[in-house]
Design an enzyme around this catalytic site. Structure first.
Site, mmCIF file in Angstrom:
data_model
loop_
_atom_site.group_PDB
_atom_site.id
_atom_site.type_symbol
_atom_site.label_atom_id
_atom_site.label_comp_id
_atom_site.label_asym_id
_atom_site.label_seq_id
_atom_site.Cartn_x
_atom_site.Cartn_y
_atom_site.Cartn_z
ATOM 1 N N GLY A 1 0.827 -1.205 0.000
ATOM 2 C CA GLY A 1 0.000 0.000 0.000
ATOM 3 C C GLY A 1 0.860 1.254 0.000
ATOM 4 O O GLY A 1 1.746 1.406 0.851
ATOM 5 N N VAL A 4 -2.109 -7.451 -3.874
ATOM 6 C CA VAL A 4 -1.696 -8.432 -2.859
ATOM 7 C C VAL A 4 -2.926 -9.252 -2.492
ATOM 8 O O VAL A 4 -3.994 -8.706 -2.219
ATOM 9 C CB VAL A 4 -1.088 -7.721 -1.633
ATOM 10 C CG1 VAL A 4 -0.897 -8.695 -0.483
ATOM 11 C CG2 VAL A 4 0.226 -7.070 -2.013
ATOM 12 N N GLU A 48 -18.629 17.827 3.449
ATOM 13 C CA GLU A 48 -17.984 18.584 2.370
ATOM 14 C C GLU A 48 -18.667 18.322 1.025
ATOM 15 O O GLU A 48 -18.798 19.229 0.201
ATOM 16 C CB GLU A 48 -16.464 18.351 2.320
ATOM 17 C CG GLU A 48 -16.003 16.964 2.016
ATOM 18 C CD GLU A 48 -14.551 16.685 2.417
ATOM 19 O OE1 GLU A 48 -13.926 17.513 3.105
ATOM 20 O OE2 GLU A 48 -14.049 15.611 2.044
HETATM 21 C C1 LIG Z 1 -13.046 11.097 0.789
HETATM 22 C C2 LIG Z 1 -12.051 11.088 1.916
HETATM 23 C C3 LIG Z 1 -11.695 12.283 2.528
HETATM 24 C C4 LIG Z 1 -10.794 12.291 3.561
HETATM 25 N N1 LIG Z 1 -10.463 13.495 4.142
HETATM 26 C C5 LIG Z 1 -9.546 13.526 5.124
HETATM 27 C C6 LIG Z 1 -9.135 14.767 5.689
HETATM 28 O O1 LIG Z 1 -9.642 15.835 5.320
HETATM 29 N N2 LIG Z 1 -8.173 14.751 6.644
HETATM 30 C C7 LIG Z 1 -7.598 13.582 7.061
HETATM 31 O O2 LIG Z 1 -6.714 13.618 7.899
HETATM 32 N N3 LIG Z 1 -7.975 12.390 6.571
HETATM 33 C C8 LIG Z 1 -8.921 12.333 5.605
HETATM 34 N N4 LIG Z 1 -9.310 11.128 5.074
HETATM 35 C C9 LIG Z 1 -8.736 9.884 5.652
HETATM 36 C C10 LIG Z 1 -7.361 9.621 5.101
HETATM 37 O O3 LIG Z 1 -7.347 9.791 3.708
HETATM 38 C C11 LIG Z 1 -6.955 8.206 5.499
HETATM 39 O O4 LIG Z 1 -6.922 8.152 6.900
HETATM 40 C C12 LIG Z 1 -5.592 7.851 4.939
HETATM 41 O O5 LIG Z 1 -5.626 7.843 3.537
HETATM 42 C C13 LIG Z 1 -5.149 6.484 5.447
HETATM 43 O O6 LIG Z 1 -3.917 6.180 4.878
HETATM 44 P P1 LIG Z 1 -3.500 4.675 4.624
HETATM 45 O O7 LIG Z 1 -2.117 4.739 4.050
HETATM 46 O O8 LIG Z 1 -3.748 3.870 5.824
HETATM 47 O O9 LIG Z 1 -4.532 4.139 3.516
HETATM 48 P P2 LIG Z 1 -4.792 4.655 2.049
HETATM 49 O O10 LIG Z 1 -4.362 6.059 1.876
HETATM 50 O O11 LIG Z 1 -6.202 4.300 1.769
HETATM 51 O O12 LIG Z 1 -3.835 3.758 1.147
HETATM 52 C C14 LIG Z 1 -3.999 2.383 0.991
HETATM 53 C C15 LIG Z 1 -3.250 1.940 -0.243
HETATM 54 O O13 LIG Z 1 -3.251 0.518 -0.283
HETATM 55 C C16 LIG Z 1 -3.508 0.080 -1.590
HETATM 56 N N5 LIG Z 1 -4.097 -1.250 -1.518
HETATM 57 C C17 LIG Z 1 -5.237 -1.616 -0.887
HETATM 58 N N6 LIG Z 1 -5.445 -2.928 -1.021
HETATM 59 C C18 LIG Z 1 -4.413 -3.422 -1.737
HETATM 60 C C19 LIG Z 1 -4.076 -4.716 -2.206
HETATM 61 N N7 LIG Z 1 -4.844 -5.775 -1.942
HETATM 62 N N8 LIG Z 1 -2.956 -4.861 -2.932
HETATM 63 C C20 LIG Z 1 -2.187 -3.786 -3.217
HETATM 64 N N9 LIG Z 1 -2.462 -2.546 -2.794
HETATM 65 C C21 LIG Z 1 -3.552 -2.357 -2.061
HETATM 66 C C22 LIG Z 1 -4.447 1.143 -2.136
HETATM 67 O O14 LIG Z 1 -4.429 1.156 -3.560
HETATM 68 C C23 LIG Z 1 -3.905 2.420 -1.535
HETATM 69 O O15 LIG Z 1 -2.955 3.033 -2.350
HETATM 70 C C24 LIG Z 1 -10.216 11.079 4.020
HETATM 71 C C25 LIG Z 1 -10.567 9.874 3.414
HETATM 72 C C26 LIG Z 1 -11.480 9.879 2.357
HETATM 73 C C27 LIG Z 1 -11.835 8.585 1.695
#
Ligand SMILES: Cc1cc2nc3c(=O)[nH]c(=O)nc-3n(C[C@H](O)[C@H](O)[C@H](O)COP(=O)(O)OP(=O)(O)OC[C@H]3O[C@@H](n4cnc5c(N)ncnc54)[C@H](O)[C@@H]3O)c2cc1C
Length: 452
Positions: free
Chosen positions: A20, A88, A179
């Site tokens: 990810g 994955v 939003e």
């Molecule tokens: C519409 C929206 C608005 C948001 N606004 C805010 C905000 O204003 N402020 C804030 O702080 N947070 C906000 N968030 C929350 C924030 O975006 C998340 O908390 C953050 O993205 C989490 O990061 P992460 O790396 O855990 O997951 P993610 O950023 O979701 O990344 C996960 C990655 O894993 C990859 N992946 C998933 N499954 C697989 C697989 N099986 N194989 C390979 N790759 C895979 C995906 O493609 C992705 O690139 C928002 C979320 C959304 C959806």
């Protein structure tokens, strides 16, 4: 403490696989880039998405390229990082391999950061009628539906038919729902107001449904109240303590009402990536993996789970929220743990501590709320803080500049520059969009909770 050093044949032989490239995975990779390790970043997409600005793509304010960047180019300068675009599918923790469709990737350290998706609380059949917002594809689909609704209404009215009611319903009053609702109301009132001849877009009806007693439930009560006032000033009809009990093509059922809607958007629930369960470890109700205070798995200190996929409580017993700063800090934290362990294998690992710098939620033009500890701000100043924080954290200088220019332009002109309808010209339930009617809903009740 994990004596990883003993397993390594030579320094550069330590293999770190990161699943990810969201906020968590990308920050882990960047913070490990100077360590004596070989890193493989696996993501099923070729791009990193800045999710906090997805709603801007969904509402035609920004183009996808302005809020997303190729993972390969972000990590280009780090010679010890390779990027694989692959899905994955599972893990073998005993053999220490990650399974993708075609191959297995061996690791010494594994960091799983696969994030979350929206949850329909067991009603996945609602998804085609009420898309959620998580990826660029989702945002483009929402943009398509929103813009198409206006075009179809204009066509129908131009052909001499009755001007159909343009109802937009957003389910879920968390930050994403707020939003989306605020921006939809704003587009209808300002950006599109003068572009149609047979319909009046400013008569669009935006309805926000929230199952709990207030919008933005994670914020202080005064800010929830302020957010609701700001939404209402934009013309959004807010219903709190309102359960959605059925969604069908072109209509939402709640309380005793069946409301026909040209567009229904889902911002009501979050579920962790199914990859969490693939680790074979205990998960919470949202499917998040229960991790140790150092973010590793019980019995597998070489495996870390971070970001939205991890369930960890803070020092006060409160679950850490699924927000970008938590993911960023966790990515940097596990990278530090690995770096320190490689240089002094006997060192005891620290616990993760989240530094909460505050929360910001935007509602529309010059409308937002901000909570920095005891300091609560609403309106223009909160919106200005939101604007600068989001521009600052966008990936890449070019994107920051482009977004800044776009926002400055649309602030002055009320224009939305990315009003393109691409793909299908079908809108689910459109033919049924006559006059809104009221009927008794189906019996099952679902809580319209909050997004994120
Ligand atoms: C519409 C929206 C608005 C948001 N606004 C805010 C905000 O204003 N402020 C804030 O702080 N947070 C906000 N968030 C929350 C924030 O975006 C998340 O908390 C953050 O993205 C989490 O990061 P992460 O790396 O855990 O997951 P993610 O950023 O979701 O990344 C996960 C990655 O894993 C990859 N992946 C998933 N499954 C697989 C697989 N099986 N194989 C390979 N790759 C895979 C995906 O493609 C992705 O690139 C928002 C979320 C959304 C959806």
């Amino acid at each position: 403490m994990y004596g990883a050093g003993s397993k390594m044949t030579n320094e550069m032989g330590t293999r770190v696989v990161i699943v990810g490239a969201g906020f968590a995975g990308l920050n882990a990779a960047q913070a490990l880039a100077k360590a004596p390790v070989r890193i493989t970043v696996v993501d099923r997409k070729n791009h990193h998405t800045f999710q906090p600005l997805l709603y801007q793509v969904a509402t035609a304010g920004l183009s996808p390229g302005e809020i997303a960047a190729p993972i390969r180019s972000i990590l280009r300068s780090h010679k010890n990082v390779e990027v694989l675009m692959a899905e994955v599918t599972g893990f073998d923790l005993e053999r220490r391999v990650v399974a993708t469709g075609e191959s297995e990737l061996p690791y010494d350290y594994l960091i799983v950061a696969a994030g979350a998706r929206h949850s329909y609380f067991g009603r996945d059949d609602w998804e085609p009628f009420a898309p959620g917002l998580k990826t660029i594809e989702d945002a483009l689909e929402i943009r398509r539906r929103v813009l198409l609704a206006f075009e179809l209404a204009e066509r129908q009215a131009a052909a001499g038919g009755p001007a159909p009611p343009l109802n937009f319903v957003v389910v879920g009053g968390g930050p994403t729902g707020v939003e989306l609702a605020g921006t939809l109301a704003e587009i209808a009132r300002y950006a599109l107001a003068h572009d149609f001849r047979s319909i009046d877009p400013s008569r669009t009806h935006v309805v926000l449904l929230e199952g709990g007693p207030r919008v933005l439930p994670a914020y202080a009560e005064d800010l929830s109240r302020s957010a609701q006032d700001q939404l209402q000033r934009l013309g959004v009809e807010v219903h709190t303590s309102t359960m959605v009990n059925q969604i069908e093509a072109g209509a939402v059922h709640f309380s005793d009402t069946r409301l026909e809607a040209a567009v229904i958007l889902w911002a009501a629930g979050v579920a962790a990536s199914p990859l969490g369960k693939q680790l074979g470890q205990p998960v919470d109700r949202a499917g998040r993996v229960l991790v140790n205070p150092d973010l590793s798995l019980p019995d597998h200190p070489e495996v870390f789970v971070i970001g939205d996929l991890a369930a960890l409580k803070d020092e006060h017993g409160k679950m850490l929220p699924g927000v970008a700063p938590v993911a960023i800090q966790q990515g940097q934290f596990v990278a530090k743990v690995i770096r320190e362990e490689l240089s002094s294998p006997q060192k005891t690992r620290p616990s993760f501590h989240y530094w909460d710098k505050g929360s910001l939620a935007t509602i529309g033009r010059a409308a937002a709320v901000a909570e920095f500890g005891k300091i609560h701000i609403s309106g223009f100043m909160a919106w200005l803080s939101w604007l600068f924080v989001h521009i600052f954290f966008l990936i890449g200088f070019q994107n920051r500049l482009l977004v800044f220019i776009q926002w400055a332009w649309s602030y002055v002109t009320y224009e939305r520059g990315a009003r393109l309808i691409t793909g299908s010209t079908d809108l689910p339930g459109w033919s049924a969009s006559g006059a809104a009617s009221c009927e008794k809903p189906a019996p099952q009740e679902i809580h319209a909770g909050s997004a994120k």
